[in-house]
Structure formats: structure tokens, C-alpha cells
Design a protein around this motif. Sequence first.
Motif, PDB file in Angstrom:
ATOM      1  N   MET A 116       0.829  -1.203   0.000  1.00  0.00           N
ATOM      2  CA  MET A 116       0.000   0.000   0.000  1.00  0.00           C
ATOM      3  C   MET A 116       0.866   1.257   0.000  1.00  0.00           C
ATOM      4  O   MET A 116       0.563   2.244  -0.680  1.00  0.00           O
ATOM      5  CB  MET A 116      -0.930   0.012   1.218  1.00  0.00           C
ATOM      6  N   ALA A 117       1.954   1.229   0.787  1.00  0.00           N
ATOM      7  CA  ALA A 117       2.837   2.392   0.861  1.00  0.00           C
ATOM      8  C   ALA A 117       3.473   2.670  -0.491  1.00  0.00           C
ATOM      9  O   ALA A 117       3.514   3.813  -0.956  1.00  0.00           O
ATOM     10  CB  ALA A 117       3.918   2.165   1.931  1.00  0.00           C
ATOM     11  N   GLY A 120       1.043   4.091  -2.858  1.00  0.00           N
ATOM     12  CA  GLY A 120       0.742   5.484  -2.517  1.00  0.00           C
ATOM     13  C   GLY A 120       1.803   6.435  -3.046  1.00  0.00           C
ATOM     14  O   GLY A 120       1.506   7.525  -3.526  1.00  0.00           O
ATOM     15  N   ILE A 123       2.315   7.602  -7.193  1.00  0.00           N
ATOM     16  CA  ILE A 123       1.604   8.643  -7.926  1.00  0.00           C
ATOM     17  C   ILE A 123       2.485   9.861  -8.210  1.00  0.00           C
ATOM     18  O   ILE A 123       2.218  10.640  -9.118  1.00  0.00           O
ATOM     19  CB  ILE A 123       0.353   9.048  -7.105  1.00  0.00           C
ATOM     20  N   SER A 146      -3.726  12.997  -9.190  1.00  0.00           N
ATOM     21  CA  SER A 146      -3.627  12.990  -7.731  1.00  0.00           C
ATOM     22  C   SER A 146      -4.998  12.794  -7.102  1.00  0.00           C
ATOM     23  O   SER A 146      -5.143  12.011  -6.158  1.00  0.00           O
ATOM     24  CB  SER A 146      -2.950  14.257  -7.228  1.00  0.00           C
ATOM     25  N   ALA A 147      -6.030  13.491  -7.613  1.00  0.00           N
ATOM     26  CA  ALA A 147      -7.364  13.350  -7.020  1.00  0.00           C
ATOM     27  C   ALA A 147      -7.883  11.922  -7.181  1.00  0.00           C
ATOM     28  O   ALA A 147      -8.403  11.320  -6.235  1.00  0.00           O
ATOM     29  CB  ALA A 147      -8.328  14.331  -7.682  1.00  0.00           C
ATOM     30  N   ILE A 150      -5.828   9.326  -4.925  1.00  0.00           N
ATOM     31  CA  ILE A 150      -6.157   9.472  -3.501  1.00  0.00           C
ATOM     32  C   ILE A 150      -7.531   8.875  -3.219  1.00  0.00           C
ATOM     33  O   ILE A 150      -7.740   8.178  -2.228  1.00  0.00           O
ATOM     34  CB  ILE A 150      -6.140  10.970  -3.112  1.00  0.00           C
ATOM     35  N   GLU A 153      -7.500   4.965  -3.589  1.00  0.00           N
ATOM     36  CA  GLU A 153      -6.617   4.250  -2.674  1.00  0.00           C
ATOM     37  C   GLU A 153      -7.385   3.769  -1.445  1.00  0.00           C
ATOM     38  O   GLU A 153      -7.075   2.719  -0.886  1.00  0.00           O
ATOM     39  CB  GLU A 153      -5.503   5.190  -2.229  1.00  0.00           C
TER      40      GLU A 153
END
Lengths: 333, 167
Positions: A116-117, A120, A123, A146-147, A150, A153
Motif C-alpha cells: 500500500m505504501a 501510494g 503517484i 492525484s485526485a 487518492i 486508494e
Amino acid sequence: MNPILEALIKSVAVLAVALAGFAYMTWVERKFISRLQARIGPNRAGPFGLLQPVADGIKLIFKESITPANVDVLVYFLAPIVAVVPALVLFAVIPFGSDPAFQLASNINVGALYVMAVLGVGIYGMILAGWSSNNKYALLGGLRASAQVISYELGLGLAVLSVIMMASSASLNDIVAYQQPGNILGWLIFRQPIAAVIFAITALAELARAPFDLVEAEQELTAGFMTEYGGMKFALFYMSEYVKMIGMSALFVTFFLGGWSGPFVNEAPALSLVYFAIKVLACLLVMVWVRATLPRFRYDKLMGFGWKVLLPLGLLNVVVTALLIVAGVPGYK
Amino acid sequence: MSPDLLLFLIIALVAVAAALGMLFSRSALYAALFLIMNFGAVAVLYLLLNAPFLAVVQVSVYAGAIMVLFLFVIMLLGAERLGRDPEPATMRWQRPLAIVLAVVLIVQAVYVFAARAGAAPAVAEAVDAGPLNIGKTLINSYLLPFEVIAIVLLAAMIGAVVLTRDK
């Protein structure tokens, strides 16, 4: 064997497979899509067009390296690298086969969280490329990226959380081991179908692939964040997308399709690698199939779907899973 | 020098340099990037302290989520460059106050450092700081703080929703 040497050899092997996979994934995608659209696809370079990726690579290397006017030079050159590295390090924790030798970082207890990290952080390549290019299409592409990432995720995290709850471990090896009571029904896709669907959808959104490719919607944004990139820098963005596709497929296989499991794995451990590769290829083909089938989302629909459908559904799935585990329902213990 | 110590020194240097870079950068976007670098370096420090869970969460939450939103806002507002004169006339008391507070902080830090100069370095117990143990500790030993934080976060979330709602 010297542990540093061993890690080095394994890393080089994984990198080589990932990069060869990237090159031939472009060929597979073009061939498969052309079949779906009743075309022939690349067939000039080599038999069945098999040398097409090589030809493309050579062409991109010999392209002139152009730096557009008024770009932020440091960030502009850094962005493709920032995009590729997370895609590659994703493979560090994935168990490719039954033997510990078939994995880079053997069995760390935060494997799923590490994934997950890394996703993240993945991006930043798109965002930085969009910002540094000094181009309004690129900037809009970066903003959308980015939107979108996020928002999706969260759904992805909740789907992974359901899997972690089932296996009561965040280690990818434990998750694979949990799915092997000897038959195919042990796979988590049968006991966590909602999580599997959420994972599949959010994975496509994280990859910014069709039908979620608003980031590079060519009719509105030319090529989005990579409008101002050419030659090898462009190829690096392409590489990050395809390597991430392979990584996401490997994760889906690990979480929901029993990882490397299959018949006769105990007798011949090398078979586990084959099973893993076949399952990953199947997931990749489904991704291409989806791209050929579904039209692109509208931007507001995309946001609404992420926040108003996937997120509540994911939360509900986590709650129901927790209740089933606590109640000791067979198959959920 | 052990490899761990060497690694610590390099990472610590990177962390401090990134923090200074963030402070003195005149571009908001570069400042955000330096901050991300700092978060990454601190995550590696957590790894050196045998706390992989904390390291991964640090990267996932701060670098992966919060900073993406920071960058989003910076890019959306187009406010990435600081003017030549960053000091508005109405905030003249800010600089003296900041200097006083900084002096207090430095004196405090030096005092703590000096007072403990002779003491043996604290040795962290080799515990399993994996997700399972952290979860159990949160639910068993620190239940009240855990719940309080949950309520604070919920209140903040509701506040954000109310503030941005259409009238």
C-alpha cells in the motif's frame, strides 16, 4: 551463499523479468486488442510481430532528447524516474513461488502494508511530470491523477484490509498459505468476492488504465501529464504503467487467486512459478479486455463512484467480514 | 563502525538536510518535495529501530496520502512561488516571537542533552513491533487514548464536511 550476493542476483533476475514483461506486455496488448477489434495488429517485425517491442525500443532510444522551454528542469528529469522506481520495488515482497528462494524479501510481516505504501508513493511521477512540464494539459492531467489516486486508494486499502482480516496476517506469504486447504475453493475470491471486485476496480483506477484513464484522456488533454515528454523519458512512463500492471496482477493473484498454489507444487516447486505466471497473465489479459470493452468514465462520475459506491461498500464488507469471523462462520475462521 | 551506525549517520544527514531544504526553499513545491524526502528518511530510521510497521505507515500515510493532497492544493492554487518579501506588515510581531521560542527550544534541547551526557544510551528491547502486537497494545493498554483520538478525528471530519457544504 553470501546474502548480499544472493539479494543482488535475485534483484537482477526480478528486474530482468519485469522489464522483459513490460516489453512483451505491450506486444500482447496490441495483438489482443487488435484481435478484439477484428484487426491483425503488428505483424511486420519478426514472426507474428514478435520483434515489435525491440523495434519500438530502438526507435525511442534514438529519438532526440528535447527539453521544452520554461520547464522546471530538475523535476522534469526526475519525474520519469520517480514514476518507475515504485513500480519496480513493488515486486520486493511478492512470493512468486513456494520456495523461499522465489522471493526477494522473504516473509516480512508488513508485506501488504508495504504494498500500500509503495502504491501510494507511485503517484508522484505523474504529479511531478504534470507540474514541471509548464503545460496546462499536463498540469490538468497531474491534478486529475492525484485526485483520482487518492480517492481510489481508500477502496483499495479496504479491500486489502478484508484480506488481512481473513488471513489474520499482513504477510503476503501467510495470505497465500491461508488460501491452500487443498482445493480451488480455498481461494479468497470465493470467500471475499466483494473485496475482489473492489480490488479489481480500484487497481484499474490506481493504474489510470481504461476505463479510468482520464489522466491521459487524449481528446481533452492530448496525453495528460506526459504531453511534454518524448524519447526514453516517455518510454519510462510507459514502462512504469506496464510494470505496475504486472505488479497489480501479481497482487490480485496473491490476495485472491491463491498465489502460486496449484496441483503437484510439493513434488516440483518450480511448477509454482509456472502457476503464478499463468494466473498473472490471465489477469493482464482481463485488463486488456476491459480496455477494449468499456468507454472512459466522466470525471464527476469517477469521483462519485469512488467516494459514494466503492468506499461505503468496502467499509460494509470489512464490517460484515469482522462479524462473520467473530461469529465463527465456517470458512471465515 | 558497525554498518547500522554508518547507515544511521547517512540517513540522519539526509533527514536533517531535507528538513533544512524544506525550511529554506522559496518554492512551495520544492519545500513539499523536501518534506517527502524527510519522511522517507525518518521511515528508514524506524526500520533501523526494528519497527517495520511504523516505517511503512509513515510512508503510506504521510508521503503517500497527506503530501499528495499538499501537492494537489499547491498545484491547484498555483501558489508555488514565494514573493521576494514574504513578510506582511501586519505580522511584525511574528519574527521576534519566533526567535524567542526558538531560543527556548534550543536551550531546552541542549539542557536535556547535557544532563544526560554521562548516562548510558537507552537500549530498545527487541520486541516484535509487527501489526499484530501494535494492534493488541492499542486495544489493551492504550484503549482510552485510542478512542479519544478516534473521536477527535471524527469531529475534525464532520467539521470539514460542514465547512465545505453548499449553503
